[in-house]
Design an enzyme around this catalytic site. Structure first.
Site, PDB file in Angstrom:
ATOM      1  N   HIS A  11     -24.834  -1.558   0.923  1.00 23.35           N
ATOM      2  CA  HIS A  11     -23.826  -2.071  -0.117  1.00 23.35           C
ATOM      3  C   HIS A  11     -22.637  -2.591   0.008  1.00 23.35           C
ATOM      4  O   HIS A  11     -22.553  -2.952  -1.427  1.00 23.35           O
ATOM      5  CB  HIS A  11     -23.024   0.037   0.621  1.00 23.35           C
ATOM      6  CG  HIS A  11     -22.005   0.037   0.030  1.00 23.35           C
ATOM      7  ND1 HIS A  11     -21.240   0.585  -0.306  1.00 23.35           N
ATOM      8  CD2 HIS A  11     -20.742   0.172   0.521  1.00 23.35           C
ATOM      9  CE1 HIS A  11     -20.799   1.053  -1.211  1.00 23.35           C
ATOM     10  NE2 HIS A  11     -19.142   0.465   0.183  1.00 23.35           N
ATOM     11  N   HIS A  54     -17.036  -3.991  -7.382  1.00 24.10           N
ATOM     12  CA  HIS A  54     -17.650  -2.660  -6.680  1.00 24.10           C
ATOM     13  C   HIS A  54     -16.904  -1.647  -7.964  1.00 24.10           C
ATOM     14  O   HIS A  54     -15.540  -1.611  -7.680  1.00 24.10           O
ATOM     15  CB  HIS A  54     -16.865  -2.164  -5.328  1.00 24.10           C
ATOM     16  CG  HIS A  54     -16.919  -1.582  -4.914  1.00 24.10           C
ATOM     17  ND1 HIS A  54     -18.017  -0.301  -5.336  1.00 24.10           N
ATOM     18  CD2 HIS A  54     -16.881  -1.074  -3.473  1.00 24.10           C
ATOM     19  CE1 HIS A  54     -17.534   0.469  -4.125  1.00 24.10           C
ATOM     20  NE2 HIS A  54     -17.283   0.046  -3.718  1.00 24.10           N
ATOM     21  N   CYS A  78     -17.736   6.736  -3.291  1.00 23.83           N
ATOM     22  CA  CYS A  78     -18.560   5.451  -3.155  1.00 23.83           C
ATOM     23  C   CYS A  78     -19.980   5.349  -3.718  1.00 23.83           C
ATOM     24  O   CYS A  78     -20.746   5.026  -3.764  1.00 23.83           O
ATOM     25  CB  CYS A  78     -18.025   3.900  -2.612  1.00 23.83           C
ATOM     26  SG  CYS A  78     -16.576   3.434  -2.528  1.00 23.83           S
TER      27      CYS A  78
END
Length: 426
Positions: free
Chosen positions: A313, A350, A173
């Site tokens: 994040h 996401h 990620c």
């Protein structure tokens, strides 16, 4: 790190495809309006799965200008990257033919590569996984391309006419942040004059949804998909999967100015660390992320006092949001309470490896427009997440320096600092 001070790298082109609309303008409109683009999965029948929601893109490859061959054979992640690369090059006003092709580089991040295409073809040639592939003639020619993520950066390189350094970055990620960090280094180190960089992922497929189901990382708030992604909220229950791509054109500031190009933001600093700890677990003190933040600020020659915005994040998992809040406090001290922090995952989900680049696009646009995107769906504060998360409504203010951070399964922690490019101090 100060060896790079003489070469200042700026973003002169941005291309975005994200849930909620096609193009950079639609992306920014959605973020600043605080609208959410997460919904029940429609790309496949997700009824058997624990999490059945995602941030999907309404994407028509032919309508986006791809050829019939590209529309039928490219994986969705590759299609998104190619479209965004075209848009970024057009936005930059740069004619790749006017640049020595050996001085054009490409750096594309992806977490799961062409998983969607691979998943689809495996199901086709194995009767839905009920038997092993015994007749290889059933496989399509592009099966190998689906198997290796390098096919994505290859197509972007062909699009840009790049004959310089070309690489794919796959660090989970943080891939999107890391790809831009690497692209910046190529210019600073004199290995390229122009870098087309960013990230792409289209992970909304049965195998990927099943993977995150297995570790219960995704939200199961299936009855209310628009409000399921709730970073920093006390009632968060995991992240909502998304898809997307953001691609940038990077150039040295002096070269961009010589050709009269518009610069959105300067990439001032970048750093990455690993916690060498656990596949999904995070140390609660946030030390490794804090170290990445400090290193990125040091390279940028900035301090916490210079920051006007932090793009978190903010995945919406219980441990990540606590860990990240601790990292901000550890690295910035009391200043962490004064800097606005928000997570755009609350609106678009996401998108794994792509999200870091999408977040950098949001940061560059925040500098450009003087608006901080909100954290949507923030209703009930978590006592362990006690910073200013810009709840639900965008905030207008001057934004000169921005920190964007990423955290990935496997212990990856990355941070980047963007700044208003007209600043002259080194």
């Amino acid at each position: 790190m100060t060896r790079h001070a003489e070469k200042r790298v700026v973003i002169t082109g941005i291309g975005v495809r994200a849930p909620g609309g096609a193009g950079t303008a639609a992306f920014w409109d959605l973020l600043t309006a605080g609208r959410t683009a997460t919904r029940t999965i429609s790309l496949f029948d997700a009824a058997p799965y624990r999490s059945r929601i995602a941030g999907e893109i309404d994407f028509d490859p032919i309508g986006e200008g791809l050829s019939p061959r590209q529309a039928s054979t490219y994986d969705r992640a590759t299609q998104l990257a190619v479209v965004c690369a075209r848009e970024a090059l057009k936005d930059s006003g740069l004619d790749p033919a006017a640049v020595n092709p050996e001085r054009i580089g490409v750096s594309i991040g992806t977490a799961v590569g062409c998983t969607t295409g691979l998943d689809r073809e495996y199901a086709r040639v194995s009767e839905g996984g009920s038997r092993w592939l015994v007749d290889h003639t059933l496989a399509v020619e592009q099966l190998f391309d689906y198997f290796v993520p390098t096919s994505i950066c290859r197509e972007v390189a062909w699009e840009a006419g790049a004959e310089g350094p070309v690489t794919v970055v796959s660090t989970g990620c943080t891939s999107g942040l890391d790809a831009v960090g690497y692209g910046t280094e190529l210019i600073r180190d004199g290995r390229a004059d122009v870098v087309v960089c960013g990230a792409t992922d289209a992970p909304i497929s049965p195998i990927t949804v099943a993977c995150f189901d297995a570790i219960k990382a995704t939200s199961a708030n299936n009855d209310d998909p628009a409000h399921a992604s709730r970073p920093f909220d006390r009632n968060r229950d995991g992240f909502v999967l998304g898809e997307g791509s953001a691609v940038f054109v990077l150039e040295e500031l002096s070269a961009a100015r010589r050709r009269g190009a518009h610069a959105y933001a300067e990439v001032r600093g970048f750093a990455t660390r690993s916690n060498a700890f656990h596949m999904t677990g995070l140390k609660p003190d946030g030390r490794e992320m804090a170290e990445a933040i400090t290193a990125a600020l040091d390279q940028a020659r900035r301090t916490g006092d210079d920051l006007h915005y932090i793009n978190a994040h903010g995945s919406g998992t219980r441990q990540n949001d606590r860990h990240e809040t601790a990292a901000f406090k550890r690295s910035l001290g009391q200043r962490a309470y004064d800097v606005p922090v928000s997570s755009i995952k609350s609106m678009i989900g996401h998108s794994l490896g792509a999200i870091g680049s999408l977040e950098l696009a949001a940061c560059a646009l925040a500098i450009e427009h003087g608006v901080i995107p909100p954290t949507a769906n923030y209703e009930e504060p978590d006592p362990e997440c006690d910073l200013d998360y810009v709840p639900n409504v965008a905030r207008e203010q001057r934004v000169d320096t921005v920190l964007s951070v990423g955290s990935g399964f496997g212990g990856f922690q990355s941070a980047a600092v963007l700044a208003r490019p007209k600043e002259t101090r080194s």
